[in-house]
Design an enzyme around this catalytic site. Structure first.
Site, PDB file in Angstrom:
ATOM      1  N   HIS A   1      -0.810  11.091  -2.282  1.00 43.59           N
ATOM      2  CA  HIS A   1      -2.104  10.723  -1.701  1.00 43.59           C
ATOM      3  C   HIS A   1      -2.954  11.921  -1.272  1.00 43.59           C
ATOM      4  CE1 HIS A   1      -4.915   9.616   1.538  1.00 43.59           C
ATOM      5  NE2 HIS A   1      -5.080   8.513   0.830  1.00 43.59           N
TER       6      HIS A   1
ATOM      7  N   HIS B   1       0.819  -1.210   0.000  1.00 38.00           N
ATOM      8  CA  HIS B   1       0.000   0.000   0.000  1.00 38.00           C
ATOM      9  C   HIS B   1       0.857   1.266   0.000  1.00 38.00           C
ATOM     10  CE1 HIS B   1      -2.767   2.900   2.218  1.00 38.00           C
ATOM     11  NE2 HIS B   1      -3.384   2.652   1.080  1.00 38.00           N
TER      12      HIS B   1
ATOM     13  N   GLU C   1      -4.337   3.979  -8.135  1.00 35.52           N
ATOM     14  CA  GLU C   1      -5.591   4.595  -7.694  1.00 35.52           C
ATOM     15  C   GLU C   1      -5.702   6.002  -8.248  1.00 35.52           C
ATOM     16  OE1 GLU C   1      -6.403   4.876  -3.429  1.00 35.52           O
ATOM     17  OE2 GLU C   1      -8.016   6.299  -3.888  1.00 35.52           O
TER      18      GLU C   1
ATOM     19  N   GLU D   1       0.350  -0.689  -4.696  1.00 32.40           N
ATOM     20  CA  GLU D   1      -0.752   0.250  -4.884  1.00 32.40           C
ATOM     21  C   GLU D   1      -0.175   1.641  -4.712  1.00 32.40           C
ATOM     22  OE1 GLU D   1      -4.142   2.877  -3.413  1.00 32.40           O
ATOM     23  OE2 GLU D   1      -2.169   2.504  -2.566  1.00 32.40           O
TER      24      GLU D   1
ATOM     25  N   ASP E   1      -1.104   6.099  -5.442  1.00 34.17           N
ATOM     26  CA  ASP E   1      -2.119   7.102  -5.759  1.00 34.17           C
ATOM     27  C   ASP E   1      -1.558   8.075  -6.784  1.00 34.17           C
ATOM     28  OD1 ASP E   1      -3.975   6.363  -3.474  1.00 34.17           O
ATOM     29  OD2 ASP E   1      -2.137   6.851  -2.380  1.00 34.17           O
TER      30      ASP E   1
HETATM   31  O1  G3P Z   1      -6.508   1.473  -2.876  1.00 35.74           O
HETATM   32  C1  G3P Z   1      -6.708   1.191  -1.537  1.00 35.74           C
HETATM   33  C2  G3P Z   1      -6.433   2.364  -0.647  1.00 35.74           C
HETATM   34  O2  G3P Z   1      -5.272   3.017  -1.066  1.00 35.74           O
HETATM   35  C3  G3P Z   1      -7.553   3.352  -0.628  1.00 35.74           C
HETATM   36  O3  G3P Z   1      -7.434   4.333   0.350  1.00 35.74           O
HETATM   37  O4  G3P Z   1      -6.865   6.542   1.221  1.00 35.74           O
HETATM   38  O5  G3P Z   1      -5.164   4.742   1.289  1.00 35.74           O
HETATM   39  O6  G3P Z   1      -5.791   5.807  -0.879  1.00 35.74           O
HETATM   40  P1  G3P Z   1      -6.242   5.397   0.495  1.00 35.74           P
HETATM   41 MG    MG Z   2      -4.739   4.625  -2.392  1.00 36.49          MG
END
Ligand code: G3P
Ligand code: MG
Length: 254
Positions: A62, A20, A122, A47, A49
């Site tokens: 993020h 993450h 994302e 993952e 952003d």
């Molecule tokens: O994609 C899963 C997760 O990243 C979603 O929440 O706020 O960590 O981007 P966040």
């Molecule tokens: Mg995310």
């Protein structure tokens, strides 16, 4: 209509463990360093952003602003790339990462290719941001850089997914519906974008919801779990993968 009648998705073999924001408990989140840390730990997918700066440069970030994860302040949309590049996006995490820069999308894609890693990207739509502008700027670039077998694009924002799907058909781009809890209208929402997967907060999944999602042939990924023991029922219920800040904790020993 059932999922099986839809056009095929890319043949994606997503591993069970996804880092993450990169390996975000070992290195500053969403940086090249965090992706290298994931790779070093044996993790094969991350993952991350993506958002646009004020000059439309796509960057891996993020928050809506740069306060928490850099030595700067102000909204991301108020920065252009030359100013964003000067920020120190590492010291907030630890002195060992002092000077780690914000990563541009193209730099990150080049690193992922060099390491042979997969990406769950994302499309992050923070308040006031334009889903159409993000999808138009980002999707063609990602498709040009990564093979479809190493890419899932997800978003909490339905318009972002719709715009992404308008750019690329299901055979060329796997899309993930991202939600805290499974929405009541999940079947309609997934069908509308021909989703490949559904990404849910691990605390709100249930055996019944998972069974329904699997009957409809969607993969299910859960975020953001950091305690393998607490997460273990999710494996029994059939979750396909975990998105974790501490991914090595979920890897098999050895
Ligand atoms: O994609 C899963 C997760 O990243 C979603 O929440 O706020 O960590 O981007 P966040
Ligand atoms: Mg995310």
């Amino acid at each position: 209509m059932t999922h099986t009648e839809w056009p095929f998705h890319p043949a994606i073999n997503v591993p069970r463990v996804i880092a993450h924001r990169g390996y975000s408990t070992r290195a500053p989140e969403n940086t090249l360093a965090a992706v290298r840390a994931a790779h070093q730990a044996g993790v094969r997918w991350v993952e991350l952003d993506v958002q646009l700066l004020g000059d439309a440069t796509p960057v891996i970030w993020h928050d809506r602003d740069v306060k928490r994860c850099s030595n700067g302040s102000g909204a991301l949309a108020g920065l252009d790339w030359p100013r964003a590049r000067r920020l120190d996006a590492g010291s907030w995490f630890s002195a060992a990462w002092q000077g780690e820069p914000m990563a541009r999308l193209d730099e990150m894609l080049a690193l992922l290719n060099a390491l042979g890693m997969g990406l769950n990207l994302e499309l992050k739509i923070n308040r006031g941001h334009d889903p159409l502008a993000l999808a138009r700027r980002v999707i063609p670039e990602v498709l040009a850089a990564l093979p479809p077998e190493r890419l899932i694009v997800s978003s909490f924002n339905h318009e972002a997914l719709t715009r992404a799907r308008a750019i690329a058909p299901p055979q060329a781009l796997a899309l993930g519906l991202l939600a805290k809890r499974l929405p009541r209208a999940w079947q309609r929402q997934c069908a509308a974008v021909n989703a490949f997967s559904v990404h849910l907060d691990w605390r709100y999944v249930s055996p019944a919801r998972l069974a329904a999602l699997h009957r409809a042939q969607y993969r299910v990924f859960c975020y953001t779990a950091n305690d393998p023991q607490a997460f273990s029922p999710c494996w029994r219920w059939g979750v396909n993968g975990v998105i974790s800040d501490d991914p090595a904790a979920f890897l098999p020993p050895g």
